[in-house]
Design an enzyme around this catalytic site. Sequence first.
Site, PDB file in Angstrom:
ATOM      1  N   GLY A 182       5.632 -37.224   3.211  1.00 36.16           N
ATOM      2  CA  GLY A 182       5.127 -38.268   3.932  1.00 36.16           C
ATOM      3  C   GLY A 182       5.559 -39.589   3.317  1.00 36.16           C
ATOM      4  N   GLY A 416      39.771 -57.968   6.177  1.00 33.38           N
ATOM      5  CA  GLY A 416      38.309 -58.318   5.769  1.00 33.38           C
ATOM      6  C   GLY A 416      37.913 -57.430   4.522  1.00 33.38           C
ATOM      7  CB  ALA A 417      38.667 -53.894   3.287  1.00 29.61           C
TER       8      ALA A 417
HETATM    9  C1  HXC Z   1      -5.169 -32.551  -1.002  1.00 32.54           C
HETATM   10  C2  HXC Z   1      -3.471 -30.783  -1.680  1.00 32.54           C
HETATM   11  C3  HXC Z   1      -2.760 -31.599  -0.745  1.00 32.54           C
HETATM   12  C4  HXC Z   1      -3.093 -32.932  -0.260  1.00 32.54           C
HETATM   13  C5  HXC Z   1      -1.620 -29.815  -1.353  1.00 32.54           C
HETATM   14  N1  HXC Z   1      -2.911 -29.885  -1.807  1.00 32.54           N
HETATM   15  N2  HXC Z   1      -1.540 -30.880  -0.711  1.00 32.54           N
HETATM   16  N3  HXC Z   1      -4.663 -31.247  -1.511  1.00 32.54           N
HETATM   17  N4  HXC Z   1      -4.494 -33.083  -0.378  1.00 32.54           N
HETATM   18  N5  HXC Z   1      -2.237 -33.888   0.435  1.00 32.54           N
HETATM   19  C6  HXC Z   1      -3.526 -28.801  -2.591  1.00 32.54           C
HETATM   20  C7  HXC Z   1      -3.860 -27.225  -1.860  1.00 32.54           C
HETATM   21  O1  HXC Z   1      -4.885 -27.623  -1.114  1.00 32.54           O
HETATM   22  C8  HXC Z   1      -3.989 -26.321  -3.085  1.00 32.54           C
HETATM   23  O2  HXC Z   1      -4.975 -26.312  -3.520  1.00 32.54           O
HETATM   24  C9  HXC Z   1      -2.807 -26.917  -3.958  1.00 32.54           C
HETATM   25  O3  HXC Z   1      -2.615 -28.434  -3.846  1.00 32.54           O
HETATM   26  C10 HXC Z   1      -1.235 -26.193  -4.149  1.00 32.54           C
HETATM   27  O4  HXC Z   1      -1.009 -26.428  -2.589  1.00 32.54           O
HETATM   28  P1  HXC Z   1      -0.288 -25.361  -1.785  1.00 32.54           P
HETATM   29  O5  HXC Z   1      -0.338 -25.571  -0.508  1.00 32.54           O
HETATM   30  O6  HXC Z   1      -0.952 -23.889  -2.104  1.00 32.54           O
HETATM   31  O7  HXC Z   1       1.258 -24.990  -2.558  1.00 32.54           O
HETATM   32  P2  HXC Z   1       2.640 -24.642  -1.869  1.00 32.54           P
HETATM   33  O8  HXC Z   1       2.447 -23.747  -1.059  1.00 32.54           O
HETATM   34  O9  HXC Z   1       3.440 -24.870  -2.778  1.00 32.54           O
HETATM   35  O10 HXC Z   1       2.935 -26.104  -0.918  1.00 32.54           O
HETATM   36  C11 HXC Z   1       2.978 -27.381  -1.266  1.00 32.54           C
HETATM   37  C12 HXC Z   1       3.056 -28.299   0.115  1.00 32.54           C
HETATM   38  C13 HXC Z   1       1.618 -27.920   0.694  1.00 32.54           C
HETATM   39  C14 HXC Z   1       4.252 -27.889   0.824  1.00 32.54           C
HETATM   40  C15 HXC Z   1       3.088 -29.634  -0.448  1.00 32.54           C
HETATM   41  O11 HXC Z   1       0.403 -28.015  -0.081  1.00 32.54           O
HETATM   42  C16 HXC Z   1       1.496 -28.931   1.618  1.00 32.54           C
HETATM   43  O12 HXC Z   1       2.171 -29.045   3.026  1.00 32.54           O
HETATM   44  N6  HXC Z   1       0.523 -29.978   1.714  1.00 32.54           N
HETATM   45  C17 HXC Z   1       0.200 -30.949   2.650  1.00 32.54           C
HETATM   46  C18 HXC Z   1       1.286 -32.092   2.495  1.00 32.54           C
HETATM   47  C19 HXC Z   1       0.983 -33.149   3.301  1.00 32.54           C
HETATM   48  O13 HXC Z   1       0.925 -33.116   4.377  1.00 32.54           O
HETATM   49  N7  HXC Z   1       0.698 -34.248   2.684  1.00 32.54           N
HETATM   50  C20 HXC Z   1       0.368 -35.575   3.271  1.00 32.54           C
HETATM   51  C21 HXC Z   1       1.437 -36.169   3.564  1.00 32.54           C
HETATM   52  S1  HXC Z   1       1.189 -37.906   4.449  1.00 32.54           S
HETATM   53  P3  HXC Z   1      -5.983 -24.947  -4.158  1.00 32.54           P
HETATM   54  O14 HXC Z   1      -7.080 -25.547  -4.545  1.00 32.54           O
HETATM   55  O15 HXC Z   1      -5.785 -24.078  -3.227  1.00 32.54           O
HETATM   56  O16 HXC Z   1      -5.114 -24.653  -5.375  1.00 32.54           O
HETATM   57  C22 HXC Z   1       1.009 -38.640   3.040  1.00 32.54           C
HETATM   58  C23 HXC Z   1       0.717 -40.032   3.226  1.00 32.54           C
HETATM   59  C24 HXC Z   1       1.129 -40.920   2.174  1.00 32.54           C
HETATM   60  O17 HXC Z   1       1.052 -38.414   1.847  1.00 32.54           O
HETATM   61  C25 HXC Z   1       1.048 -42.385   2.730  1.00 32.54           C
HETATM   62  C26 HXC Z   1       1.622 -43.286   1.974  1.00 32.54           C
HETATM   63  C27 HXC Z   1       2.011 -44.550   2.585  1.00 32.54           C
END
Ligand code: HXC
Length: 526
Positions: A182, A416-417
Amino acid sequence: MSISEIDIRPAVRPTQPPPQHTMRALRDRRDELARRIALGDRVAVERQHRLGKRTARERLELLLDPGSFVEVDMYRRGTTGAHTDGVVAGSGTVDGRRVFVYAQDFTISGGSLGAGHAEKIHKVMDMAVATGSPIVALNDSGGARIQEGVMALNGYGGIFRRQVEASGIIPQISVVLGPCAGGAAYSPALADFTFMVRETAQMYLTGPDVVKAVSGERVTHNQLGGADVHGSMSGVASFVHDDEESCLADVRYLLSLLPSNNLEPPPSYEPPEDDDVRPELASLVPVEPSRPYDIRGVIAEVVDDGEFLEVHEGWAANVVCAFARVGGGVVGVVGNQPLVLAGVLDTAASQKAARFVRFCDAFNIPLVTLVDVPGFLPGTDQEYGGAIRHGAKLLYAYCEASVPRVQVILRKAYGGAYIVMDSRSIGCDLSLAWPTNEIAVMGAEAAVNVVHRKELAAAADPDELRQVLVARYVDELAHPYYAAERGLVDDVIDPAQTRVAVRRGLEMLRDKRRRGPARKHGNVPL
Ligand code: HXC
C-alpha cells in the site's frame, strides 16, 4: 536561623523498603523485562525464521557496530499491547559513525504501523536530522494497522513529510526485508537509496488479490512487486540482494561512501600508492564508434583500487551510476554503457542518472562523467513515454549541480546527448577528451548524407565520395581539436593519462563554491 541549622532529617525514620523494592530487585526486574522484550514471542520468531527472515534485532546486529545500539521507546505499548509496538528504534554506529535506525518487527501484529509505532519512527527521524546523521529504515510490515484506522494513515503521513523535509540534509536509506504494501511503499520510494532482498521482500500499492478483483490478472506477490521487479523494471530498488546478510553488509559499504549530512564533505581515505598511468585504457575502448565494450572496465581503471559501488545495476543498464574514490576522495561516476542499447540515453537512463546526479550534488560529492553516447533512443515508445520530459530531468540535474564536475569524452558524443552528458555548455568545470573521439551534431555518415545529399546523388561513385567526405568530416569538424580550439574541451589527453588528469582536475576543483540568486526552488520537470 542559617540553612545549616535546619534539621532536614525526616521526622519519622523510613522503615526498610519491602524486598521487592530494593534497587537490586528493581534492577533485576527491569533486566528481566528488557530480556523478555528483546527475545520476543518464541512462536512468532520461529515463524519469522521459517519465512527465511531475521528478526528486527538480529538485523540491527548485522547492520550496526557490535554493542553500539542504543534503543529508545522499548517500553512503548500501543494497540497491539506488546512492548515496542512493533518497531525497534534507536541509534548506533557504522564504522564508528553515528546513524539512526528503525526496524519494523513483523512478529508483532505483522509489523503493522499504528500511531505509537509511527511516533517512535518520527522521533528517531527528528533526532537524525537534529544531529546530522543518516537514517536507515528496515521495513517488514503489513502496512497501516487496520484497527487504528485514520490514526495509522496519519502516522504514515508524518513519516513521508519528515522524509521530504530531510531530503538533501541527511542521507536516507530504506531496506525492504518483507512486505511493504500500500502507501507504505512511498517511504522506500522517497528514500535516497532502497535495498531489497529476493524472495522475501515485496513492494506494491495494491496486492495480488486486488489486482485479480479489478483486472482479473493473476500474479504472485513476487511477480507483482519482488526485488527483481523493482531492481530491473520499475527502478524503485537501487540495490538487490540474495540474502539479508549481504544486503545489510552493502548498506554499511554505501554508508562508508557518504557524508553524514549536507554540511559535511564526503569521507576521504588514504589514496592508494600507484603511479596513476593506465596504458590498458586505450585498448579497452575500440576505435570503431559503434563497437560495444564494457564501460565498467574503464571506470575500474580510473578509480582507486578498481573498486566502485554501482547504483541501480539492473535497471537502465545503458547508463552506469556508481560511487567510487579517486585520490582517496569519494566521487559519483556517470558513464554511458555501450554494452547495453549501444549506450543511448532513454527514458529510464535519464531518470536514473538524473536522480544520482542530484543526490551527489546535494551531498557535496564531485561528479565524473564518462561520455560515449550515440544519442537518444529513437521510436514512438520513447516519444510517447516522455523521452523529452525525462531527458530534461537529466539536463536540469546537471545544470543545477554546483559540485566539481569533470567530463571525459572517450569516443563519441553526438547531438543533444552530448549536451546533456555534462558538456561545457551546461556547466562542467573541466572537459577532457581522448584524441580518438568524435563530437558533433550527429554521426559522420548521417551528417554527410544530409549536408552533401545533392553531391552524392550526382556523383558517379557515391560510395567512394561518401567515404572521402566522412573522413574529412571526422578529421575536421567532429575532431576533438575542433572543440578544443573553441574552448569547449579543456584538454585532449592520452587515454593512459585519464586517471592522472581526472585526479588532478578534482584536486584543482576541490574548493569550488557556487551560489545562485536566492529562490524558493526551481521547477524540475518531474
Ligand atoms: C493489522 C495486520 C496487518 C495490518 C498483518 N497483520 N497486516 N494487523 N493491520 N495491516 C497481522 C495479521 O493479522 C497477523 O496477526 C500478523 O500480522 C501476521 O500476518 P499474516 O497475515 O499471518 O502473515 P503473512 O501470511 O506472512 O502475510 C503477510 C501480509 C498479510 C501479506 C502482509 O498479513 C496482509 O496481506 N496484510 C494486509 C496488508 C494490507 O492490505 N495492508 C494495508 C495496506 S494499505 P496475528 O494476530 O494473526 O498474528 C496501507 C495504507 C498505508 O498500508 C497508506 C499510507 C499512505
